[in-house]
Scaffold this active site. Structure first.
Site, PDB file in Angstrom:
ATOM      1  CE  LYS A 292      41.800  14.049  30.154  1.00 11.21           C
ATOM      2  NZ  LYS A 292      41.998  13.615  31.299  1.00 11.21           N
TER       3      LYS A 292
ATOM      4  CD  GLN B 171      43.326  14.235  34.374  1.00  9.39           C
ATOM      5  OE1 GLN B 171      42.656  13.845  33.498  1.00  9.39           O
ATOM      6  NE2 GLN B 171      44.346  12.785  34.762  1.00  9.39           N
TER       7      GLN B 171
ATOM      8  CG  ASP C 130      36.645   9.854  32.711  1.00  8.12           C
ATOM      9  OD1 ASP C 130      37.321   9.631  31.161  1.00  8.12           O
ATOM     10  OD2 ASP C 130      36.854  10.997  32.840  1.00  8.12           O
TER      11      ASP C 130
END
Ligand code: GUN
Length: 284
Positions: free
Chosen positions: A52, A96, A119
């Site tokens: 990422k 994460q 997200d």
């Protein structure tokens, strides 16, 4: 023989579009910023976070990694999120997942400001997706939609079968397909006649996390088969939820693993970060 959907190439095209937009924003003195929180030292999470960060840098975005020990307290983690919520140079925040026990994924997701939730996991953003009024789309299902669109696979009026009902992929995937006027069936571990239902699919999305679950006899000839799985087979080789060897001769379109959906997830994260920065600067 199926047409191979090249996720690597399509993701590169999306990243290039983001890079172009980033360059334009930078000319206005705005640098998009993404904060990535990594708790603990799970090797898979470490790889995802590195990828990422690399993608952000490649597209010209600012990325900041916050690494916390596995035994960090919930209080400390929430304090970190709240500080990022307040920072004007950080437009997107992701933590994460999964978090190491006893930390709760849900508690941390709820603490992220919805306008920085790139997200799209926060209940507010999930709700927006349900009513078809979204700002952010969850990265993996959005990546699947992009793969279908850029491969010329129409969703409208098609029979779509999603195998898997996770909050991250299965459920939002069903909503996005429905949003494009697909007729959607969601299957899961308790589904009784999985093979028969899968065989009705014009578009089959496998997102269960079971190596090679979908075999050629479960696929309608000519169907578009999208493999979200990321597993290891009996020889430790990376494989998806789709048995590529038996499905490829039957399907009309197929995504490989690796190189299918995987690269799209990160490309869509960059796209969401662009949306976040533009919203926060009232450019959209
Ligand atoms: N873990 C597995 N997939 C994801 C994802 O898309 N976002 C985050 N934050 N964690 C994940």
């Amino acid at each position: 023989m199926a047409k191979l959907i090249d996720g690597k190439a399509i993701a590169a095209a999306v990243r290039a579009e983001v890079a172009e937009e980033t360059a334009a924003l930078k000319k206005q003195g705005i640098t998009p910023g993404l904060a990535v929180i990594l708790v603990g030292d799970d090797p898979a999470s470490r790889i995802y976070v590195n990828n990422k960060k690399k993608a952000c840098e490649g597209a010209g975005l600012y990325s900041e990694e916050i690494t916390l020990p596995a035994n960090v307290s919930e209080e400390e983690l929430l304090k970190t999120v709240e500080e990022l919520n307040r920072r004007p140079d950080i437009h997107g925040i992701l933590c994460q997942l999964p978090l190491p026990k006893p930390l709760s994924d849900r508690t941390v997701i709820a603490a992220i400001a919805p306008e920085k939730d790139v997200d799209a996991f926060h209940a507010t953003n999930v709700g927006h997706i349900m009513i078809g009024d979204h700002t952010f789309l969850p990265c993996t299902p959005a990546g699947v939609m992009e793969l279908l669109a850029r491969s010329g696979v129409e969703v409208e009026g098609k029979q779509c079968v999603v195998v898997g009902r996770s909050n991250i992929v299965g459920k939002p995937m069903a909503m996005l397909l429905l949003g494009q006027n697909g007729t959607v069936t969601v299957c899961h571990s308790r589904t009784k006649n999985l093979k028969e239902i899968c065989r009705t699919a014009d578009i089959l999305v496998a997102a269960v996390g079971k190596a090679k679950l979908i075999t050629g006899d479960m696929v309608k000839p000519g169907a578009a088969v999208i493999d979200v799985g990321m597993n290891r087979d009996e020889n430790g080789k990376l494989c998806g939820d789709v048995d590529f060897e038996s499905v490829e001769p039957v399907a009309g379109y197929i995504t490989p693993v690796p190189g299918g959906v995987g690269p799209m997830t990160i490309a869509m994260l960059l796209k969401n970060t662009m949306t976040a920065v533009k919203m926060q600067h009232k450019l959209i």
